[in-house]
Each structure stands twice: as structure tokens, then as C-alpha cells.
Design a protein around this motif. Sequence first.
Motif, PDB file in Angstrom:
ATOM      1  N   PHE A   1      -5.322 -14.181   2.703  1.00  0.00           N
ATOM      2  CA  PHE A   1      -6.312 -13.276   3.136  1.00  0.00           C
ATOM      3  C   PHE A   1      -7.322 -14.409   3.879  1.00  0.00           C
ATOM      4  O   PHE A   1      -8.260 -13.959   4.468  1.00  0.00           O
ATOM      5  CB  PHE A   1      -6.958 -12.513   2.018  1.00  0.00           C
ATOM      6  CG  PHE A   1      -5.996 -11.264   2.019  1.00  0.00           C
ATOM      7  CD1 PHE A   1      -6.377 -10.076   2.729  1.00  0.00           C
ATOM      8  CD2 PHE A   1      -5.211 -11.146   0.866  1.00  0.00           C
ATOM      9  CE1 PHE A   1      -5.498  -8.922   2.429  1.00  0.00           C
ATOM     10  CE2 PHE A   1      -4.466  -9.930   0.654  1.00  0.00           C
ATOM     11  CZ  PHE A   1      -4.520  -8.900   1.441  1.00  0.00           C
TER      12      PHE A   1
ATOM     13  N   VAL B   1      -6.837  -4.235  -3.123  1.00  0.00           N
ATOM     14  CA  VAL B   1      -5.756  -5.084  -3.465  1.00  0.00           C
ATOM     15  C   VAL B   1      -5.444  -4.888  -4.951  1.00  0.00           C
ATOM     16  O   VAL B   1      -6.476  -4.860  -5.655  1.00  0.00           O
ATOM     17  CB  VAL B   1      -6.084  -6.462  -3.343  1.00  0.00           C
ATOM     18  CG1 VAL B   1      -4.967  -7.414  -3.686  1.00  0.00           C
ATOM     19  CG2 VAL B   1      -6.352  -6.834  -1.695  1.00  0.00           C
ATOM     20  N   GLU B   2      -4.293  -4.886  -5.262  1.00  0.00           N
ATOM     21  CA  GLU B   2      -3.859  -4.643  -6.679  1.00  0.00           C
ATOM     22  C   GLU B   2      -3.208  -5.597  -7.083  1.00  0.00           C
ATOM     23  O   GLU B   2      -2.433  -5.321  -8.061  1.00  0.00           O
ATOM     24  CB  GLU B   2      -2.980  -3.131  -6.840  1.00  0.00           C
ATOM     25  CG  GLU B   2      -4.096  -1.905  -6.606  1.00  0.00           C
ATOM     26  CD  GLU B   2      -3.336  -0.467  -6.794  1.00  0.00           C
ATOM     27  OE1 GLU B   2      -2.219  -0.486  -6.055  1.00  0.00           O
ATOM     28  OE2 GLU B   2      -3.809   0.082  -7.591  1.00  0.00           O
ATOM     29  N   GLU B   3      -3.335  -6.859  -6.651  1.00  0.00           N
ATOM     30  CA  GLU B   3      -2.800  -7.994  -7.218  1.00  0.00           C
ATOM     31  C   GLU B   3      -3.590  -8.938  -7.659  1.00  0.00           C
ATOM     32  O   GLU B   3      -4.481  -9.257  -6.859  1.00  0.00           O
ATOM     33  CB  GLU B   3      -1.966  -8.829  -6.085  1.00  0.00           C
ATOM     34  CG  GLU B   3      -0.465  -8.083  -6.079  1.00  0.00           C
ATOM     35  CD  GLU B   3       0.391  -8.915  -5.001  1.00  0.00           C
ATOM     36  OE1 GLU B   3       0.265 -10.205  -4.955  1.00  0.00           O
ATOM     37  OE2 GLU B   3       1.067  -8.268  -4.287  1.00  0.00           O
TER      38      GLU B   3
ATOM     39  N   VAL C   1       1.683  -7.291   0.055  1.00  0.00           N
ATOM     40  CA  VAL C   1       0.658  -7.113  -0.997  1.00  0.00           C
ATOM     41  C   VAL C   1       0.325  -5.925  -1.498  1.00  0.00           C
ATOM     42  O   VAL C   1       0.664  -4.799  -0.737  1.00  0.00           O
ATOM     43  CB  VAL C   1      -0.638  -7.772  -0.508  1.00  0.00           C
ATOM     44  CG1 VAL C   1      -1.628  -7.722  -1.494  1.00  0.00           C
ATOM     45  CG2 VAL C   1      -0.740  -8.853   0.022  1.00  0.00           C
TER      46      VAL C   1
ATOM     47  N   LEU D   1      -1.973 -15.974  -2.384  1.00  0.00           N
ATOM     48  CA  LEU D   1      -2.645 -14.567  -2.264  1.00  0.00           C
ATOM     49  C   LEU D   1      -4.012 -15.069  -1.236  1.00  0.00           C
ATOM     50  O   LEU D   1      -4.393 -14.333  -0.413  1.00  0.00           O
ATOM     51  CB  LEU D   1      -3.103 -13.933  -3.506  1.00  0.00           C
ATOM     52  CG  LEU D   1      -3.819 -12.557  -3.379  1.00  0.00           C
ATOM     53  CD1 LEU D   1      -2.777 -11.636  -2.544  1.00  0.00           C
ATOM     54  CD2 LEU D   1      -4.048 -12.147  -4.575  1.00  0.00           C
TER      55      LEU D   1
ATOM     56  N   PHE E   1      -1.338  -6.899   4.688  1.00  0.00           N
ATOM     57  CA  PHE E   1      -1.229  -6.391   3.561  1.00  0.00           C
ATOM     58  C   PHE E   1       0.409  -6.086   3.392  1.00  0.00           C
ATOM     59  O   PHE E   1       0.975  -5.407   2.368  1.00  0.00           O
ATOM     60  CB  PHE E   1      -1.524  -4.880   3.696  1.00  0.00           C
ATOM     61  CG  PHE E   1      -3.127  -5.061   3.269  1.00  0.00           C
ATOM     62  CD1 PHE E   1      -3.411  -5.127   1.743  1.00  0.00           C
ATOM     63  CD2 PHE E   1      -4.137  -5.326   4.108  1.00  0.00           C
ATOM     64  CE1 PHE E   1      -5.058  -5.144   1.482  1.00  0.00           C
ATOM     65  CE2 PHE E   1      -5.439  -5.466   3.633  1.00  0.00           C
ATOM     66  CZ  PHE E   1      -5.785  -5.628   2.408  1.00  0.00           C
TER      67      PHE E   1
ATOM     68  N   THR F   1      -6.249  -8.549  -9.142  1.00  0.00           N
ATOM     69  CA  THR F   1      -7.689  -7.937  -8.992  1.00  0.00           C
ATOM     70  C   THR F   1      -8.124  -7.339 -10.411  1.00  0.00           C
ATOM     71  O   THR F   1      -7.425  -6.738 -10.882  1.00  0.00           O
ATOM     72  CB  THR F   1      -7.615  -6.735  -7.928  1.00  0.00           C
ATOM     73  OG1 THR F   1      -6.915  -7.591  -6.802  1.00  0.00           O
ATOM     74  CG2 THR F   1      -8.821  -6.198  -7.703  1.00  0.00           C
TER      75      THR F   1
ATOM     76  N   SER G   1     -12.376  -6.113  -3.511  1.00  0.00           N
ATOM     77  CA  SER G   1     -11.390  -6.625  -4.617  1.00  0.00           C
ATOM     78  C   SER G   1     -11.822  -7.788  -5.316  1.00  0.00           C
ATOM     79  O   SER G   1     -11.893  -9.031  -4.850  1.00  0.00           O
ATOM     80  CB  SER G   1     -10.090  -6.539  -4.024  1.00  0.00           C
ATOM     81  OG  SER G   1      -9.715  -5.532  -3.312  1.00  0.00           O
TER      82      SER G   1
ATOM     83  N   TYR H   1     -12.596  -3.328  -8.455  1.00  0.00           N
ATOM     84  CA  TYR H   1     -12.914  -3.142  -7.166  1.00  0.00           C
ATOM     85  C   TYR H   1     -14.194  -2.116  -7.058  1.00  0.00           C
ATOM     86  O   TYR H   1     -14.365  -1.462  -7.945  1.00  0.00           O
ATOM     87  CB  TYR H   1     -11.723  -2.179  -6.431  1.00  0.00           C
ATOM     88  CG  TYR H   1     -11.630  -0.918  -7.131  1.00  0.00           C
ATOM     89  CD1 TYR H   1     -10.779  -0.732  -8.033  1.00  0.00           C
ATOM     90  CD2 TYR H   1     -12.220   0.236  -6.359  1.00  0.00           C
ATOM     91  CE1 TYR H   1     -10.752   0.755  -8.463  1.00  0.00           C
ATOM     92  CE2 TYR H   1     -12.029   1.448  -6.761  1.00  0.00           C
ATOM     93  CZ  TYR H   1     -11.299   1.799  -8.087  1.00  0.00           C
ATOM     94  OH  TYR H   1     -11.266   3.266  -8.415  1.00  0.00           O
TER      95      TYR H   1
ATOM     96  N   PHE I   1      -1.239  -2.798  -2.815  1.00  0.00           N
ATOM     97  CA  PHE I   1      -2.433  -2.163  -2.762  1.00  0.00           C
ATOM     98  C   PHE I   1      -2.366  -0.668  -2.594  1.00  0.00           C
ATOM     99  O   PHE I   1      -1.407  -0.006  -2.387  1.00  0.00           O
ATOM    100  CB  PHE I   1      -3.181  -2.730  -1.309  1.00  0.00           C
ATOM    101  CG  PHE I   1      -2.399  -1.950  -0.183  1.00  0.00           C
ATOM    102  CD1 PHE I   1      -1.218  -2.505   0.487  1.00  0.00           C
ATOM    103  CD2 PHE I   1      -2.991  -1.036   0.504  1.00  0.00           C
ATOM    104  CE1 PHE I   1      -0.624  -1.840   1.507  1.00  0.00           C
ATOM    105  CE2 PHE I   1      -2.525  -0.262   1.606  1.00  0.00           C
ATOM    106  CZ  PHE I   1      -1.235  -0.764   1.989  1.00  0.00           C
TER     107      PHE I   1
ATOM    108  N   SER J   1     -12.122  -5.678   2.674  1.00  0.00           N
ATOM    109  CA  SER J   1     -11.283  -5.201   3.276  1.00  0.00           C
ATOM    110  C   SER J   1     -11.779  -3.995   4.184  1.00  0.00           C
ATOM    111  O   SER J   1     -12.697  -3.297   3.477  1.00  0.00           O
ATOM    112  CB  SER J   1      -9.865  -4.529   2.482  1.00  0.00           C
ATOM    113  OG  SER J   1      -9.401  -5.616   1.635  1.00  0.00           O
TER     114      SER J   1
END
Length: 227
Positions: free
Chosen positions: A79, A105-107, A93, A75, A90, A109, A65, A112, A95, A17
Amino acid sequence: MNPKAVQKLSYGVYIVSSKKEGKINGQIANTVFQITSEPPTLAVSINKLNLTHEYIKESRVFTVSVLSKEAPMTLIGNFGFKSGRDIDKFKEVKFRQGVTGAPIVEEKTIAYLECKVIDSIDVITHTVFIGQIIECDTIGEEEPMTYAYYHQIKGGKSPKTAPTYVKEEAKEVKKDRYTCKVCGYIYDPERGDPDSGIKPGTAFEDLPEGWTCPICGASKNEFEKAG
Ligand code: FE
């Protein structure tokens, strides 16, 4: 040259990203590698046609991520098979923005890495960005998704803009399978679509009307019989 040789290389599945003028975007990438440890640097290969390429070139920062094996096809499809020129990837999603301002990204993942670009190499269709890692952490203990797992277990495909894209040769396909005309995903009744709650053994004809391609979101009538 036997093109099958390069298909023996292994990769992961990542969301790379970046940002530009207050906007954010990200894309799936499999070509992310650590190339030195002191200073810690990564290389990532990004197609020049992709919006994320434009963002990285402009802001000189990117995040990686690392997706877990649990990451759903929706997901990855969001992307990997859609463009940030058409949608806000986003929007739905979870993040957060890291120290670089680029999104993490916090799904699904598990780790990072945040990088600032220190060099880049023009490789005709792609640019290889060399990034120095300025921040990184782990956020999950699940196993990382590999490119092989994505293809073999999840039934995933690669878009034409992927660095490792190979044109698929016509294979003998069982006739109860259906192919998405938009992204190439093959619905296999033996596998079903567990991410969308479709049990193995469900015939294509029996999929609910509202069912959509798990990768690109195309509707049922965008599918054609495989083979
Ligand atoms: Fe599709």
C-alpha cells in the motif's frame, strides 16, 4: 530552523482508502488525526500525485484502517510503495466494503473509521481532507503500529510523497548491509527479515534467490551494498 524538531512529532501507520466509479484504491498514510469530537471529525493529508487523492476528491468518502504492530512489511509495502495505477492493491488483501463503499482492510487491522469529506484545504503538494466519521469500530485488540515503531523496529522507510518525508543524510552504515535501489529499504543481517522467514544473522549473500524486498517486492539484484 532545525528540521530535527519536526521529526520529534509522533504518528501512527494507517491505510487510507477510497473509491471511484466502481474501482477501489488505498495507500499508507501516517498523518491521520481526530480533530473534533462533536461532530467526530478526522483530518488526513494526502499527496496530490497519489491515485487515492483522485478517488477521495471524486467520491468525497474515505476509510481509515488502523494497522496493528503485527502488520508485515509486505502489507505496508503493497500500500505504501506501489501505485494503484500499476496494480490492484486489494487483489491479495482481505477487505470488505463499508457503508461508504470504500474498502476496509481486514488484515492486521485493529480498527476502522469511515468518513465523508466535509471540507478540504489545499496545501500545495498535498490536500488535507476533513472527514466526518459516519461509521467506525474496533476489530482487534493488538497494539496500533506507530510511525516510530515502523521506522525503528521494522526498518521501514518513507516514500518521497509522504507528508513527513525527510531526505536522509548519508550516515555511516555497516558494510554488510544492502540497500534496495527501488525503495531505500536496508537489509540488515543482524535483523534478518522475520516477516519472510529469514532468521537474524543471515548474510545478504545467503538469502535465497527468490527472496524479494519486503517493502517493494524488488528482487535481490536490485540491491546494492550500503555505504
Ligand atoms: Fe524495496
